[in-house]
Motif scaffolding. Sequence first.
Motif: not given
Length: 214
Positions: A54-59, A61-64, A89-93
């Motif tokens: 959660v911490s890594v994904v929230r930090a 950017p979606l494009v990355t 990618a969008m789901t993980i984000n």
Amino acid sequence: MMDASFWPELFNGAWTTLWVSGSSIALGVLMGLGVAMLRGARIPLLGRALTLYVSVVRATPLVTLVLFLFVAAPSLGWDVDRRVIAVAAMTINTTAFNAEIWRSSFATFPREQIEAAKAAGMTKGLMLRRIMLPQMLITSLPNLVNEMSLLVKSSPAIAMVGLVDLTRVSYRIGAVTYQPLPPILAAGAMYLLIIGALVRLQRVADRHAGRLAM
């Protein structure tokens, strides 16, 4: 003024944006709930792993994240459709953000209702389905809808893997006609309609959440 022959392209781009965003939203809400429940399951190693996710994904950017999956999949020998990569990618984000919304709902749920359900002999599963989730959905819906709006606004990132979404279509039409402003304005109006519908849903959710809290 934009030629009418380009409108079908814009609508196809809007459909791609809606399809990818809608699929990711549906998966993200459910998976976010699952992550929140697993984080509260008192399994130390799993809890720490999910907290790190959660911490890594929230930090990130979606494009990355989109580009990472697009590059990583072929490197691992996976022949994955770019639409699947975009949705993944969008789901993980959005799962990471939804997990925090659900976690907050679990943390603030009235303890007296939980104790009363236990006293009535309810199992955890039954208590979750009949008492907790219906109320948590109402109180969390404003934040969930806000996350949905943010995801749609970030969706142009999927153009990085070659998907022809609404933003990419508007750029393409502008390049062909040498008049970039009309297609961009048209795309902006379509985004406004999509986000406007979500904002309307958020306001309805806010009213319901307020009534429940009274």
